[in-house]
Scaffold this motif. Structure first.
Motif, PDB file in Angstrom:
ATOM      1  N   TYR A   3       0.847  -1.184   0.000  1.00  0.00           N
ATOM      2  CA  TYR A   3       0.000   0.000   0.000  1.00  0.00           C
ATOM      3  C   TYR A   3       0.885   1.236   0.000  1.00  0.00           C
ATOM      4  O   TYR A   3       1.714   1.416   0.894  1.00  0.00           O
ATOM      5  CB  TYR A   3      -0.889  -0.021   1.242  1.00  0.00           C
ATOM      6  N   GLN A  65      -6.384   6.462  -0.744  1.00  0.00           N
ATOM      7  CA  GLN A  65      -5.231   6.268  -1.626  1.00  0.00           C
ATOM      8  C   GLN A  65      -5.543   6.681  -3.077  1.00  0.00           C
ATOM      9  O   GLN A  65      -5.203   5.992  -4.025  1.00  0.00           O
ATOM     10  CB  GLN A  65      -4.770   4.805  -1.598  1.00  0.00           C
ATOM     11  N   ARG A  67      -8.305   6.783  -4.684  1.00  0.00           N
ATOM     12  CA  ARG A  67      -9.476   6.199  -5.354  1.00  0.00           C
ATOM     13  C   ARG A  67     -10.691   7.105  -5.206  1.00  0.00           C
ATOM     14  O   ARG A  67     -10.954   7.644  -4.140  1.00  0.00           O
ATOM     15  CB  ARG A  67      -9.791   4.836  -4.750  1.00  0.00           C
ATOM     16  N   TYR A 193      -2.462  -1.874   6.528  1.00  0.00           N
ATOM     17  CA  TYR A 193      -2.202  -3.205   6.004  1.00  0.00           C
ATOM     18  C   TYR A 193      -0.842  -3.723   6.469  1.00  0.00           C
ATOM     19  O   TYR A 193      -0.590  -3.759   7.658  1.00  0.00           O
ATOM     20  CB  TYR A 193      -2.363  -3.205   4.475  1.00  0.00           C
ATOM     21  N   HIS A 223     -13.395  -0.498  -1.221  1.00  0.00           N
ATOM     22  CA  HIS A 223     -12.093  -0.938  -1.706  1.00  0.00           C
ATOM     23  C   HIS A 223     -11.224  -1.523  -0.603  1.00  0.00           C
ATOM     24  O   HIS A 223     -10.274  -2.255  -0.897  1.00  0.00           O
ATOM     25  CB  HIS A 223     -11.367   0.221  -2.387  1.00  0.00           C
ATOM     26  N   TRP A 224     -11.526  -1.189   0.639  1.00  0.00           N
ATOM     27  CA  TRP A 224     -10.730  -1.775   1.733  1.00  0.00           C
ATOM     28  C   TRP A 224     -10.877  -3.299   1.723  1.00  0.00           C
ATOM     29  O   TRP A 224      -9.920  -4.017   2.033  1.00  0.00           O
ATOM     30  CB  TRP A 224     -11.195  -1.221   3.083  1.00  0.00           C
ATOM     31  N   GLU A 227      -8.631  -4.610  -0.943  1.00  0.00           N
ATOM     32  CA  GLU A 227      -7.243  -4.648  -0.467  1.00  0.00           C
ATOM     33  C   GLU A 227      -7.014  -5.865   0.426  1.00  0.00           C
ATOM     34  O   GLU A 227      -5.958  -6.511   0.370  1.00  0.00           O
ATOM     35  CB  GLU A 227      -6.910  -3.358   0.297  1.00  0.00           C
ATOM     36  N   SER A 228      -8.000  -6.166   1.261  1.00  0.00           N
ATOM     37  CA  SER A 228      -7.865  -7.331   2.135  1.00  0.00           C
ATOM     38  C   SER A 228      -7.890  -8.629   1.333  1.00  0.00           C
ATOM     39  O   SER A 228      -7.162  -9.586   1.642  1.00  0.00           O
ATOM     40  CB  SER A 228      -8.988  -7.325   3.186  1.00  0.00           C
ATOM     41  N   LYS A 230      -6.705  -8.968  -1.619  1.00  0.00           N
ATOM     42  CA  LYS A 230      -5.363  -9.094  -2.197  1.00  0.00           C
ATOM     43  C   LYS A 230      -4.397  -9.741  -1.214  1.00  0.00           C
ATOM     44  O   LYS A 230      -3.394 -10.323  -1.603  1.00  0.00           O
ATOM     45  CB  LYS A 230      -4.823  -7.710  -2.583  1.00  0.00           C
ATOM     46  N   ARG A 231      -4.730  -9.587   0.069  1.00  0.00           N
ATOM     47  CA  ARG A 231      -3.849 -10.112   1.117  1.00  0.00           C
ATOM     48  C   ARG A 231      -4.360 -11.439   1.670  1.00  0.00           C
ATOM     49  O   ARG A 231      -3.972 -11.843   2.762  1.00  0.00           O
ATOM     50  CB  ARG A 231      -3.694  -9.053   2.210  1.00  0.00           C
TER      51      ARG A 231
END
Length: 778
Positions: A3, A65, A67, A193, A223-224, A227-228, A230-231
């Motif tokens: 991030y 970020q 967005r 993150y 979007h959070w 992001e999660s 993605k992780r």
């Protein structure tokens, strides 16, 4: 993957303002209409005249970020729209004729002050009620103006039956654990993150009854979750429709709308009976586990799956996946509130969080409150009420949670009842701030239209001339948009500033209207030095004991994070006495709610399931006539409730109201895709265009809300076509649960048939404005 919150500081310096050629760039927060619940950080570019030219997402904001969604990107178009309200207007014709006279702000204030004094003298301050639309940046202005200037105790959402937007979840959380909570996406720390040493990505996220990448509701950026993901986070999605997130989920539970409580109870049954719960948390920190265990035995997965119209194995798998996730979290939404048993639904879901030990841990559901504990809610300024006035708040005599402060608004149905009956006291003046109830927020919109018509004096403050303003207002006042305001935002952390960088004709900030009226009506309730909105913010920061001024927060880049702790209940950070535990009567996380029992069993202390008031099973004979389950209230990328209908860009992408129907159902009812259709039940009807959706259950249709048509004639009987495509024509008021919360917005029944020339001679708007409504029996 990593991030990145440090992007090109030469181009995006961490200062409040800088110059880029002929344009001034201002780093600030978006938090006013039009928009959404969120508070993304933006860079506004204005020219030498202060005109907004373009916007960008702030790439160095930890919050978003860079967005932005469509609704922010089209801000220049909306801000500079030719139809935006430019100055105060006074009605000169009859209500609904759309005849107005431009007046000055002083003239508007004099008219308001004259009426307020008259009502105060003749029937008391309690005969004045203030309302707002969905929770954005006017609640503090609305409350302070209502309590300090008008002197009445009633502030509420604009005729939203059962206060069925977040309020049921909030009230439930306060009685159950003393705090509200949200899914933890490391959003309360600047380093996020992998840069947050304590945070852990949830192994399982249940997205329950909302579509966060579209709605970004309740101060939670969709979007959070991406992001999660993605992780490594896996999803379980509870939704009647295959959304983008449902398509990415390991498990999609396509439940019958309105059966969320049944699903949660079935999952509790599985988790408890398979011994999957967190014994340590349950034994140390919960109250009522044995009662809950006994309660859920009747809610077997077989029976609950049948009620929900889902596969039993999917229900069981979802329960096991969530219980075994370490950690797991639940991101819940509006569907929880919008059933008659909204409180019970919320309780059952929170029981899942509690017994699985996912409360206030990294990657779980974390306890949170307003930033710096500032009171910028509906209760802002309530301490200015005269002795005895607070007790006159409408609904407090019926609903104990309201009486004892577990809800900060008046009960909306009770306000409607007072308008209609004059009991317990008359309501004569209505102040509507950023609210368009007959287009959007009011259930049974025709009934509310008739009720407001009976009011003696109505003031509307908004961005555009809305159907509500044309039909019902005596005065219309132009409101400033986000970048035209000096303000702070306190809905969760971080504490953020809105820094004014433009103006539009005579549009005013909501707080400035309150300050100006205060000088006329109640100067003794305002500090003498508070003359501007910036003064207002610094006054409230001082009152709240915040060690910074607004200018100092701006100097820190416009946001300040407070220290964040997990497991606050272990550290004595939840209770007023500083002892470990939760801020409840037992000091525990209450699976069995003792407050309900103590108040005379005003509601069941344990979660329960109950069929919607009208459904295939509660009203089987009526279902033969109306053989489809109708749900509404979902969001689209282009609109926020009734806003953005006058945006050219939004309407190019989404020109007309659409309802979703399975092709098999469409064939059964003789409907083709793209065809205008009537959707009707015992209360009335509305029309939308059929859109086929093979992911829906063929027994379910899904309609859009908030539609009106600025391109149509404003004056009655057309009234921008506000009732023509309005699902609130068919949703009842007064169908709330035992606590006064909840409404069956998402679990109605209806029939559908094609529009023809013969059956479309009278539009619903004409039916309401000319012929007195649909004539159903209340």
């Amino acid at each position: 993957m990593k991030y990145n919150n440090a992007y090109n500081f030469d181009l995006y310096p961490k200062t409040l303002r800088w110059q880029e050629g002929d344009l001034t760039a201002t780093r600030t927060t978006m938090w006013s209409g039009p928009g959404c619940h969120n508070g993304c950080q933006l860079i506004f570019y204005t020219d030498k005249d202060g005109k907004l030219v373009k916007v960008e997402g702030d790439p160095n904001s930890p919050y978003n970020q860079g967005r932005l969604c469509l609704r922010c990107l089209e801000l220049p178009e909306i801000t500079n729209h030719q139809d935006r309200l430019k100055w105060p207007l006074k009605r000169v014709g009859e209500r609904g004729e759309n005849k107005w006279e431009r007046i000055s702000w002083d003239e508007a204030y004099d008219i308001i002050a004259e009426n307020v004094r008259k009502f105060q003298k003749e029937t008391g301050p309690e005969s004045i009620v203030s309302m707002m639309g969905t929770g954005r940046n006017v609640s503090q202005a609305l409350g302070q103006n209502q309590y300090a200037n008008f002197g009445g105790p009633d502030v509420c959402l604009a005729f939203l039956s059962g206060d069925s937007c977040m309020n049921p979840r909030v009230a439930l959380c306060y009685v159950m654990m003393g705090n509200i909570n949200v899914a933890d996406m490391s959003q309360f720390r600047e380093n996020r993150y992998e840069d947050d040493s304590e945070w852990a990505a949830p192994e399982n996220i249940i997205v329950w009854g909302n579509n966060p990448v579209v709605s970004n509701s309740d101060c939670f950026l969709g979007h959070w979750i991406v992001e999660s993901m993605k992780r490594g986070s896996k999803l379980t999605v509870v939704d009647p429709k295959l959304t983008w997130m449902a398509a990415k989920a390991d498990t999609w539970l396509r439940i019958r709308p309105g059966t969320d409580a049944a699903l949660a109870l079935g999952m509790l049954n599985v988790i408890i009976n398979e011994d999957l719960y967190d014994h340590d948390f349950v034994e140390k920190w919960t109250h009522g586990f044995e009662e809950l265990k006994a309660c859920v035995q009747e809610y077997t997965p077989e029976r609950m799956a049948e009620i929900c119209w889902i596969n039993k194995h999917d229900l069981v798998d979802a329960a096991r996946t969530y219980a075994n996730a370490k950690p797991g979290c639940i991101q819940w939404g509006l569907a929880v509130d919008q059933s008659k048993i909204g409180i019970s639904t919320a309780q059952a879901i929170m029981c899942l969080v509690g017994i699985c030990g996912n409360l206030d841990i990294p990657g779980g559901n974390v306890l949170i409150d307003q930033s710096a504990n500032l009171n910028f809610s509906y209760g802002c300024g309530i301490d200015t009420l005269e002795p005895g006035m607070r007790e006159k708040r409408l609904g407090d005599d019926k609903f104990i949670l309201k009486t004892y402060g577990f809800g900060s608004t008046s009960q909306s149905d009770s306000v409607l009842e007072a308008i209609e009956t004059g009991l317990p006291h008359p309501v004569r003046m209505l102040w509507l701030q950023s609210a368009n109830p007959i287009a959007n927020m009011a259930q049974d919109a025709p009934r509310v239209y008739k009720a407001i018509k009976s009011m003696e004096f109505v003031v509307v403050i908004d961005l555009f001339m809305t159907p509500t303003a044309v039909a019902l207002a005596d005065l219309v006042l132009p409101a400033a948009m986000s970048h035209e305001r000096d303000c702070i935002r306190v809905w969760y952390d971080p504490l953020r500033t809105l820094s004014k960088c433009g103006t539009y004709y005579e549009a005013k900030e909501d707080e400035q209207i309150g300050i100006d009226l205060g000088k006329r009506l109640a100067p003794h309730k305002w500090p003498e030095w508070v003359n501007t909105t910036r003064d207002f913010m610094n006054w409230k920061l001082q009152e709240g004991g915040v060690p910074w001024t607004m200018e100092e927060i701006e100097a820190e880049g416009g946001m300040i994070y407070h220290p964040f702790n997990y497991k606050k209940y272990e550290k004595g950070l939840c209770r007023m006495d500083g002892e470990p535990g939760f801020n409840t009567p037992t000091g525990k996380f209450e699976l069995f709610i003792t407050v309900f029992e103590a108040f005379g069993n005003v509601a069941p202390s344990l979660p329960y399931w109950e069929e919607p008031p009208e459904s295939p099973y509660s009203t089987p004979e009526l279902f033969k006539e109306y053989p489809l389950v109708l749900t509404t209230g979902h969001r689209s990328f282009e609109f926020f409730h009734s806003e953005h209908r006058n945006s050219k860009t939004s309407r190019e992408l989404h020109a007309n109201p659409l309802f979703d129907i399975h092709p098999e159902a469409a064939e059964k009812f003789g409907i083709t895709e793209g065809q205008w259709c009537w959707i009707e039940n015992r209360m009335g009807r509305f029309r939308q265009i059929a859109r086929f959706d093979i992911t829906l259950d063929p027994r379910v249709i899904r309609a859009e809300h908030g539609w009106w048509f600025p391109e149509k004639e404003a004056a009655e009987p057309t009234l921008f076509g506000v009732f023509d495509s309005n699902p609130n024509n068919v949703i009842p008021q007064f169908e709330y649960g035992p606590t006064g919360y909840g409404a069956p917005v998402k679990s109605l029944i209806a029939k559908v048939y094609a529009c023809t020339e013969e059956n479309s001679k009278i539009t619903p708007t004409e039916q309401v404005t000319k012929l007195g409504g649909f004539g159903y029996v209340k």
